[in-house]
Design a protein around this motif. Structure first.
Motif, PDB file in Angstrom:
ATOM      1  N   ILE A   1     -73.209  56.356  18.499  1.00 46.54           N
ATOM      2  CA  ILE A   1     -73.772  56.255  17.146  1.00 46.54           C
ATOM      3  C   ILE A   1     -72.637  55.955  16.184  1.00 46.54           C
ATOM      4  O   ILE A   1     -71.563  56.574  16.260  1.00 46.54           O
ATOM      5  CB  ILE A   1     -74.480  57.557  16.742  1.00 46.54           C
ATOM      6  CG1 ILE A   1     -75.802  57.718  17.505  1.00 46.54           C
ATOM      7  CG2 ILE A   1     -74.727  57.613  15.234  1.00 46.54           C
ATOM      8  CD1 ILE A   1     -76.490  59.052  17.279  1.00 46.54           C
ATOM      9  N   LEU A   2     -72.864  55.025  15.281  1.00 40.60           N
ATOM     10  CA  LEU A   2     -71.910  54.715  14.221  1.00 40.60           C
ATOM     11  C   LEU A   2     -72.432  55.318  12.931  1.00 40.60           C
ATOM     12  O   LEU A   2     -73.582  55.065  12.536  1.00 40.60           O
ATOM     13  CB  LEU A   2     -71.745  53.206  14.089  1.00 40.60           C
ATOM     14  CG  LEU A   2     -70.697  52.692  13.104  1.00 40.60           C
ATOM     15  CD1 LEU A   2     -69.316  53.257  13.425  1.00 40.60           C
ATOM     16  CD2 LEU A   2     -70.661  51.169  13.118  1.00 40.60           C
ATOM     17  N   ALA A   3     -71.608  56.161  12.285  1.00 38.04           N
ATOM     18  CA  ALA A   3     -72.043  56.892  11.100  1.00 38.04           C
ATOM     19  C   ALA A   3     -71.026  56.734   9.982  1.00 38.04           C
ATOM     20  O   ALA A   3     -69.834  56.503  10.223  1.00 38.04           O
ATOM     21  CB  ALA A   3     -72.217  58.381  11.440  1.00 38.04           C
TER      22      ALA A   3
ATOM     23  N   VAL B   1     -77.485  54.035  14.118  1.00 35.73           N
ATOM     24  CA  VAL B   1     -76.626  53.823  12.952  1.00 35.73           C
ATOM     25  C   VAL B   1     -77.067  54.808  11.873  1.00 35.73           C
ATOM     26  O   VAL B   1     -78.239  54.836  11.492  1.00 35.73           O
ATOM     27  CB  VAL B   1     -76.711  52.378  12.429  1.00 35.73           C
ATOM     28  CG1 VAL B   1     -75.737  52.170  11.263  1.00 35.73           C
ATOM     29  CG2 VAL B   1     -76.439  51.381  13.550  1.00 35.73           C
ATOM     30  N   LEU B   2     -76.125  55.614  11.394  1.00 37.16           N
ATOM     31  CA  LEU B   2     -76.393  56.666  10.425  1.00 37.16           C
ATOM     32  C   LEU B   2     -75.592  56.391   9.164  1.00 37.16           C
ATOM     33  O   LEU B   2     -74.366  56.300   9.201  1.00 37.16           O
ATOM     34  CB  LEU B   2     -75.975  58.014  11.026  1.00 37.16           C
ATOM     35  CG  LEU B   2     -75.900  59.226  10.110  1.00 37.16           C
ATOM     36  CD1 LEU B   2     -77.265  59.573   9.565  1.00 37.16           C
ATOM     37  CD2 LEU B   2     -75.293  60.410  10.860  1.00 37.16           C
ATOM     38  N   THR B   3     -76.288  56.238   8.018  1.00 40.57           N
ATOM     39  CA  THR B   3     -75.590  55.974   6.761  1.00 40.57           C
ATOM     40  C   THR B   3     -76.034  56.972   5.704  1.00 40.57           C
ATOM     41  O   THR B   3     -77.198  57.368   5.648  1.00 40.57           O
ATOM     42  CB  THR B   3     -75.841  54.548   6.254  1.00 40.57           C
ATOM     43  OG1 THR B   3     -77.228  54.380   5.975  1.00 40.57           O
ATOM     44  CG2 THR B   3     -75.386  53.507   7.279  1.00 40.57           C
TER      45      THR B   3
ATOM     46  N   ALA C   1     -71.024  59.477  22.177  1.00 40.13           N
ATOM     47  CA  ALA C   1     -70.014  59.576  21.107  1.00 40.13           C
ATOM     48  C   ALA C   1     -70.632  59.242  19.759  1.00 40.13           C
ATOM     49  O   ALA C   1     -71.612  58.492  19.665  1.00 40.13           O
ATOM     50  CB  ALA C   1     -68.835  58.642  21.388  1.00 40.13           C
ATOM     51  N   ILE C   2     -70.037  59.822  18.720  1.00 40.02           N
ATOM     52  CA  ILE C   2     -70.387  59.497  17.337  1.00 40.02           C
ATOM     53  C   ILE C   2     -69.102  59.192  16.589  1.00 40.02           C
ATOM     54  O   ILE C   2     -68.187  60.028  16.542  1.00 40.02           O
ATOM     55  CB  ILE C   2     -71.137  60.652  16.653  1.00 40.02           C
ATOM     56  CG1 ILE C   2     -72.451  60.942  17.396  1.00 40.02           C
ATOM     57  CG2 ILE C   2     -71.414  60.304  15.183  1.00 40.02           C
ATOM     58  CD1 ILE C   2     -73.235  62.115  16.843  1.00 40.02           C
ATOM     59  N   ILE C   3     -69.001  57.996  16.058  1.00 41.95           N
ATOM     60  CA  ILE C   3     -67.855  57.573  15.240  1.00 41.95           C
ATOM     61  C   ILE C   3     -68.298  57.695  13.792  1.00 41.95           C
ATOM     62  O   ILE C   3     -69.239  57.023  13.367  1.00 41.95           O
ATOM     63  CB  ILE C   3     -67.438  56.138  15.582  1.00 41.95           C
ATOM     64  CG1 ILE C   3     -67.019  56.044  17.060  1.00 41.95           C
ATOM     65  CG2 ILE C   3     -66.302  55.675  14.669  1.00 41.95           C
ATOM     66  CD1 ILE C   3     -66.855  54.620  17.564  1.00 41.95           C
ATOM     67  N   TRP C   4     -67.625  58.559  13.018  1.00 41.50           N
ATOM     68  CA  TRP C   4     -68.115  58.970  11.694  1.00 41.50           C
ATOM     69  C   TRP C   4     -67.044  58.671  10.646  1.00 41.50           C
ATOM     70  O   TRP C   4     -65.977  59.259  10.657  1.00 41.50           O
ATOM     71  CB  TRP C   4     -68.424  60.465  11.735  1.00 41.50           C
ATOM     72  CG  TRP C   4     -69.308  60.993  10.655  1.00 41.50           C
ATOM     73  CD1 TRP C   4     -69.244  60.725   9.320  1.00 41.50           C
ATOM     74  CD2 TRP C   4     -70.383  61.940  10.818  1.00 41.50           C
ATOM     75  NE1 TRP C   4     -70.191  61.431   8.637  1.00 41.50           N
ATOM     76  CE2 TRP C   4     -70.917  62.185   9.532  1.00 41.50           C
ATOM     77  CE3 TRP C   4     -70.930  62.603  11.911  1.00 41.50           C
ATOM     78  CZ2 TRP C   4     -71.976  63.073   9.324  1.00 41.50           C
ATOM     79  CZ3 TRP C   4     -71.982  63.475  11.697  1.00 41.50           C
ATOM     80  CH2 TRP C   4     -72.500  63.705  10.421  1.00 41.50           C
ATOM     81  N   LEU C   5     -67.334  57.754   9.721  1.00 43.20           N
ATOM     82  CA  LEU C   5     -66.371  57.290   8.725  1.00 43.20           C
ATOM     83  C   LEU C   5     -66.559  58.012   7.386  1.00 43.20           C
ATOM     84  O   LEU C   5     -67.684  58.107   6.888  1.00 43.20           O
ATOM     85  CB  LEU C   5     -66.529  55.783   8.496  1.00 43.20           C
ATOM     86  CG  LEU C   5     -66.558  54.875   9.730  1.00 43.20           C
ATOM     87  CD1 LEU C   5     -66.669  53.417   9.298  1.00 43.20           C
ATOM     88  CD2 LEU C   5     -65.337  55.078  10.604  1.00 43.20           C
ATOM     89  N   HIS C   6     -65.461  58.485   6.821  1.00 40.60           N
ATOM     90  CA  HIS C   6     -65.498  59.196   5.541  1.00 40.60           C
ATOM     91  C   HIS C   6     -65.590  58.218   4.365  1.00 40.60           C
ATOM     92  O   HIS C   6     -65.523  57.007   4.523  1.00 40.60           O
ATOM     93  CB  HIS C   6     -64.269  60.102   5.393  1.00 40.60           C
ATOM     94  CG  HIS C   6     -62.966  59.349   5.350  1.00 40.60           C
ATOM     95  ND1 HIS C   6     -62.552  58.635   4.243  1.00 40.60           N
ATOM     96  CD2 HIS C   6     -61.977  59.200   6.274  1.00 40.60           C
ATOM     97  CE1 HIS C   6     -61.370  58.079   4.483  1.00 40.60           C
ATOM     98  NE2 HIS C   6     -60.999  58.404   5.712  1.00 40.60           N
TER      99      HIS C   6
END
Length: 219
Positions: free
Chosen positions: A109-111, A134-136, A15-20
């Motif tokens: 992954i937390l993005a 972790v993707l920023t 899973a990838i949790i992707w915050l705007h």
């Protein structure tokens, strides 16, 4: 509220949790997924959560989607601890929801972009869940001075990929560099890349992100 979509076939194992970012919405980044060049396996569940509407001081108190309040342009004025902690709790809940559905934390992954990236840093460095990566993007680090005392050891060996535009008029590139320097000083594995862009994403960056995701999920 969140948008969910699946890349690949079968039951998602990753899973990838992707915050705007501030003032944006959960439908900002789903269109990026087909351009990432992801491998056909594993099946990945993307979760794009919606930030709650809240008054944003720097914008005259106007209510808009935000992960925390911003009072001014300096890093100190961006550090709304109560709002940040509220969003951190929301991220923890999202991670735990994926775990409950059979996806272990080490496959997540937390993005995040801009404000969402700041929350991704904050959460990943404090959570007890060991993440895949972790993707920023176009962001900065909140409460960096407190990090040595507040951080968890769970993601000490987790890969980080940070990227930023060299012409960003919203979040200066030096703030992104400072975040990476903080991570490097504390011994984290960090990849840093800049692009000739403003406060946005571009195709070269999207393809680099996809290659990094493929590498994370192949570990």
């Amino acid at each position: 509220m969140a948008i969910e979509l699946t890349h690949g076939t079968g039951t998602p194992s990753h899973a990838i949790i992707w915050l705007h970012g501030l003032g944006a919405s959960c439908d900002d980044f789903p269109p990026v997924v087909p351009h990432l060049g992801l491998n056909p396996t594993p099946a990945i569940r993307f979760v794009f959560p919606q930030a709650p509407d809240r008054p944003i001081t720097i914008n005259g108190g106007m209510r808009m989607p935000g992960w925390y309040d911003i009072k001014g342009m300096s890093i100190e004025e961006k550090q709304d601890r109560a709002g940040v902690e509220e969003s951190y709790a929301a991220v923890e809940k999202l991670i735990e929801e994926q775990i409950a559905q059979g996806i272990p934390a080490e496959n997540i992954i937390l993005a995040g972009f801009s404000q969402g990236g700041a929350i991704s840093y904050y959460a990943a460095l404090r959570t007890q869940h060991k993440l895949a990566g972790v993707l920023t993007m176009s962001t900065y680090m909140l409460f960096a001075e407190q990090l040595p005392e507040e951080r968890s050891e769970a993601n000490q060996n987790t890969p980080f990929f940070a990227s930023h535009g060299t012409r960003d008029p919203v979040v200066a590139v030096n703030l992104g560099e400072q975040a990476v320097e903080t991570l490097n000083t504390l011994g984290y594995s960090t990849q840093w890349k800049t692009y000739p862009m403003e406060h946005q994403v571009v195709m070269e960056q999207i393809q680099d992100i996809g290659a990094w995701i493929n590498a994370c999920f192949a570990r």
